[in-house]
Design a protein around this motif. Structure first.
Motif, mmCIF file in Angstrom:
data_model
loop_
_atom_site.group_PDB
_atom_site.id
_atom_site.type_symbol
_atom_site.label_atom_id
_atom_site.label_comp_id
_atom_site.label_asym_id
_atom_site.label_seq_id
_atom_site.Cartn_x
_atom_site.Cartn_y
_atom_site.Cartn_z
ATOM 1 N N LEU A 1 51.459 3.286 -25.471
ATOM 2 C CA LEU A 1 51.276 1.834 -25.442
ATOM 3 C C LEU A 1 51.822 1.242 -24.147
ATOM 4 N N PHE A 2 52.971 1.741 -23.718
ATOM 5 C CA PHE A 2 53.562 1.258 -22.454
ATOM 6 C C PHE A 2 52.578 1.470 -21.302
ATOM 7 N N LEU A 3 52.039 2.673 -21.226
ATOM 8 C CA LEU A 3 51.083 2.978 -20.153
ATOM 9 C C LEU A 3 49.826 2.131 -20.276
ATOM 10 N N GLY A 4 49.303 2.016 -21.504
ATOM 11 C CA GLY A 4 48.056 1.280 -21.700
ATOM 12 C C GLY A 4 48.207 -0.212 -21.438
ATOM 13 N N ARG A 5 49.341 -0.781 -21.854
ATOM 14 C CA ARG A 5 49.537 -2.225 -21.742
ATOM 15 C C ARG A 5 49.946 -2.646 -20.331
ATOM 16 N N TYR A 6 50.887 -1.917 -19.718
ATOM 17 C CA TYR A 6 51.466 -2.395 -18.463
ATOM 18 C C TYR A 6 50.961 -1.664 -17.226
ATOM 19 N N VAL A 7 50.629 -0.381 -17.356
ATOM 20 C CA VAL A 7 50.246 0.385 -16.172
ATOM 21 C C VAL A 7 48.735 0.340 -15.990
ATOM 22 N N ARG B 1 46.409 -4.882 -23.606
ATOM 23 C CA ARG B 1 47.016 -5.783 -22.621
ATOM 24 C C ARG B 1 47.009 -7.221 -23.129
ATOM 25 N N ASP B 2 45.929 -7.620 -23.815
ATOM 26 C CA ASP B 2 45.746 -9.022 -24.179
ATOM 27 C C ASP B 2 46.339 -9.391 -25.537
ATOM 28 N N ALA B 3 46.811 -8.401 -26.302
ATOM 29 C CA ALA B 3 47.406 -8.703 -27.608
ATOM 30 C C ALA B 3 48.828 -9.238 -27.415
ATOM 31 N N THR B 4 49.254 -10.161 -28.291
ATOM 32 C CA THR B 4 50.651 -10.610 -28.240
ATOM 33 C C THR B 4 51.541 -9.523 -28.850
ATOM 34 N N LEU C 1 40.661 -3.678 -29.601
ATOM 35 C CA LEU C 1 42.053 -3.383 -29.973
ATOM 36 C C LEU C 1 42.147 -2.026 -30.665
ATOM 37 N N ARG C 2 41.267 -1.775 -31.638
ATOM 38 C CA ARG C 2 41.282 -0.493 -32.366
ATOM 39 C C ARG C 2 41.103 0.685 -31.411
ATOM 40 N N ALA C 3 40.094 0.580 -30.542
ATOM 41 C CA ALA C 3 39.822 1.683 -29.609
ATOM 42 C C ALA C 3 41.010 1.893 -28.673
ATOM 43 N N ALA C 4 41.601 0.798 -28.197
ATOM 44 C CA ALA C 4 42.733 0.920 -27.273
ATOM 45 C C ALA C 4 43.942 1.550 -27.974
ATOM 46 N N LEU C 5 44.149 1.223 -29.256
ATOM 47 C CA LEU C 5 45.287 1.804 -29.980
ATOM 48 C C LEU C 5 45.097 3.305 -30.170
ATOM 49 N N VAL C 6 43.890 3.722 -30.532
ATOM 50 C CA VAL C 6 43.630 5.168 -30.622
ATOM 51 C C VAL C 6 43.842 5.811 -29.249
ATOM 52 N N GLY C 7 43.320 5.156 -28.222
ATOM 53 C CA GLY C 7 43.449 5.687 -26.862
ATOM 54 C C GLY C 7 44.902 5.829 -26.430
#
Lengths: 208, 208
Positions: free
Chosen positions: A159-165, A172-175, B147-153
């Motif tokens: 999640l860290f990599l996906g959201r910030y990197v 990225r866009d979820a609260t 969101l679902r796809a990104a969480l799996v990813g």
């Protein structure tokens, strides 16, 4: 580059100044390209003193990879409410990342060093094992602690990599609260769910 | 280093040879340290030809970041059995990683470039969006697809890093089938579970 705020060599904060300079330069230029000379200049000390304190650049790397937050206190008290711990893990960890106090940048530097080469990966594995994973093992159910902790760790690391990197839009866009609710049941499963089931009914039917 | 198997300049496979050499050198030495001259030597072509085909080194980077596997075919047919898709996603994806055909090394090279600097992150985000995430969006429930796809990813990306790069014991030592069973319910939640619940009963009680 002229040294910033040259410190008395061998003074009590010399070691800390070197570590701080090393972290900055490893993050800015990468481990391979940052030189002992630059780190000395940034810390305001003679490079020979770095060798005195840390031996090689690898030794400096391992020491510089301290976690910027205390994982045990971030996760403290979760065992008291095991049924809602999943979303709370996400809420607390993302809260630390979003604090805008430099923690996120320091974690990114850790990741960069850890993924860049084998020495970095080893150092990061040791650091994570002693901190984040040890803290998670105190929160998870009594069976398969290492697997459970590692699964939570991989999800949060990803999640860290996906959201910030990588800044993947879906995460990225979820609260932070949206993430806590969306991910809560998945993390809860890793914390207290059945992680070592026998073959499922469906697979048994197939075999039969 | 002498060029290996010098190819006719401008021949039909020149472009592929340059991309292959770039991937190897970006993985071995990192994007910043790999030079156009080295890439040309490895590919057996004049470096000027690289500029002709790809413009800048950044242009070469973006083109070289092709996914080594077709995500859509790896995930194909999962919608037919939505209730067991969670563990099957893990089984298929880990199966691709474990194939010992060089795919894992190429994925690691992608990650390294993507995490090393902003240009790499952008390129990797675009590639993942067009491939892995697009394929996952075909498998997930109709609401909150991104969101679902990104969480799996993020979970699978984090597993890749934890298992192969950092070698965290809890996920390094598990068999692919153990991972599929342990992670199945978590991935299943992302695929078809409730990912945007309102405040939980507990939080409402607290507020009341």
């Amino acid at each position: 580059m002229p040294p910033r705020g040259r410190r008395p060599e061998g003074g009590p904060d010399t070691r800390a100044a070197i570590l701080s300079a090393a972290r900055e330069l490893f993050a800015e230029r990468g481990f391979d390209r940052a030189t002992m000379r630059e780190i000395g200049a940034r810390a305001g000390v003679d490079p020979a003193l770095i060798h005195h304190y840390f031996g090689t650049k690898n030794g400096l790397l391992v020491e510089s990879l301290a976690m910027p937050v205390d994982a045990a206190s971030v996760l403290g008290g979760l065992v008291a409410d095991p049924d809602h711990a999943g979303s709370e893990v996400v809420r607390r960890v993302v809260g630390v990342w979003e604090a805008e106090d430099g923690t996120r940048e320091r974690l990114l530097a850790l990741f960069r060093v850890g993924i860049a080469h084998e020495a970095g990966a080893q150092a990061l594995r040791d650091v994570l094992g002693r901190t984040v994973l040890a803290a998670l093992e105190q929160v998870v159910a009594a069976d398969h602690r290492a697997l459970r902790a590692a699964l939570v760790g991989t999800q949060m690391g990803g999640l860290f990599l996906g959201r910030y990197v990588l800044a993947v839009p879906g995460v990225r866009d979820a609260t932070p609260e949206q993430l806590a609710r969306a991910m809560g049941p998945a993390i809860q499963h890793y914390l207290t769910g059945e992680v070592a089931p026998r073959a499922t009914a469906r697979r048994r039917r197939r075999a039969g």
